[in-house]
Design a protein around this motif. Sequence first.
Motif, mmCIF file in Angstrom:
data_model
loop_
_atom_site.group_PDB
_atom_site.id
_atom_site.type_symbol
_atom_site.label_atom_id
_atom_site.label_comp_id
_atom_site.label_asym_id
_atom_site.label_seq_id
_atom_site.Cartn_x
_atom_site.Cartn_y
_atom_site.Cartn_z
ATOM 1 N N LEU A 1 -5.737 5.424 -5.626
ATOM 2 C CA LEU A 1 -5.456 6.609 -4.654
ATOM 3 C C LEU A 1 -4.766 7.824 -5.269
ATOM 4 O O LEU A 1 -5.247 8.989 -4.861
ATOM 5 C CB LEU A 1 -4.290 6.172 -3.587
ATOM 6 C CG LEU A 1 -5.062 5.209 -2.589
ATOM 7 C CD1 LEU A 1 -3.902 4.387 -2.001
ATOM 8 C CD2 LEU A 1 -5.859 5.521 -1.796
ATOM 9 N N PRO B 1 -3.653 3.117 3.583
ATOM 10 C CA PRO B 1 -4.902 2.444 2.855
ATOM 11 C C PRO B 1 -4.538 0.995 2.738
ATOM 12 O O PRO B 1 -4.578 0.582 1.460
ATOM 13 C CB PRO B 1 -4.957 3.120 1.644
ATOM 14 C CG PRO B 1 -3.692 3.689 1.317
ATOM 15 C CD PRO B 1 -2.901 4.103 2.896
ATOM 16 N N TRP C 1 -6.933 11.397 -5.278
ATOM 17 C CA TRP C 1 -6.425 12.686 -4.801
ATOM 18 C C TRP C 1 -6.317 13.601 -5.982
ATOM 19 O O TRP C 1 -6.283 14.874 -5.644
ATOM 20 C CB TRP C 1 -4.917 12.341 -4.249
ATOM 21 C CG TRP C 1 -4.557 13.546 -3.664
ATOM 22 C CD1 TRP C 1 -3.481 14.408 -4.084
ATOM 23 C CD2 TRP C 1 -4.983 14.194 -2.323
ATOM 24 N NE1 TRP C 1 -3.385 15.498 -3.240
ATOM 25 C CE2 TRP C 1 -4.446 15.493 -2.117
ATOM 26 C CE3 TRP C 1 -5.747 13.753 -1.303
ATOM 27 C CZ2 TRP C 1 -4.384 16.154 -1.069
ATOM 28 C CZ3 TRP C 1 -6.050 14.479 -0.361
ATOM 29 C CH2 TRP C 1 -5.528 15.754 -0.305
ATOM 30 N N SER D 1 -9.536 3.623 1.601
ATOM 31 C CA SER D 1 -9.168 3.195 0.121
ATOM 32 C C SER D 1 -9.410 4.502 -0.512
ATOM 33 O O SER D 1 -9.732 5.557 -0.085
ATOM 34 C CB SER D 1 -10.059 2.275 -0.222
ATOM 35 O OG SER D 1 -11.449 2.866 -0.283
ATOM 36 N N ALA D 2 -9.291 4.582 -1.985
ATOM 37 C CA ALA D 2 -9.663 5.542 -2.578
ATOM 38 C C ALA D 2 -11.067 6.043 -2.349
ATOM 39 O O ALA D 2 -11.359 7.181 -2.491
ATOM 40 C CB ALA D 2 -9.619 5.302 -4.301
ATOM 41 N N LEU E 1 -10.878 8.330 0.947
ATOM 42 C CA LEU E 1 -9.898 9.582 0.772
ATOM 43 C C LEU E 1 -10.782 11.131 0.860
ATOM 44 O O LEU E 1 -10.145 11.856 1.699
ATOM 45 C CB LEU E 1 -9.108 9.351 -0.288
ATOM 46 C CG LEU E 1 -7.977 10.427 -0.492
ATOM 47 C CD1 LEU E 1 -7.163 10.612 0.811
ATOM 48 C CD2 LEU E 1 -6.785 10.332 -1.735
#
Length: 86
Positions: A47, A29, A51, A9-10, A13
């Motif tokens: 996400l 994810p 990023w 998941s976020a 990451l």
Amino acid sequence: LPVPGGSDSAATLEAVYRRVGTVDFGFVPGRGVFAHPMGPRAGAASLQQAWAAIAAGVPVDGHARQHPELRAALSAFAPAQHAAGE
């Protein structure tokens, strides 16, 4: 192409990116998108937001203060320190 797997998941990451050491990796994810508390659209947004923080060299936790989707992902999927708001 490395493709780490397992409940990504976020919230995971940044750790995956640091562990792999390059942007050349796949990220799958499923739970991080479809089980996001605000729905799949918010899961995808979280996400992108995570990023963006990583690419800018900004702490993901700090970036989440201005991004409710990312904040919800960290709260829902991250280890206890995120859930506690640390």
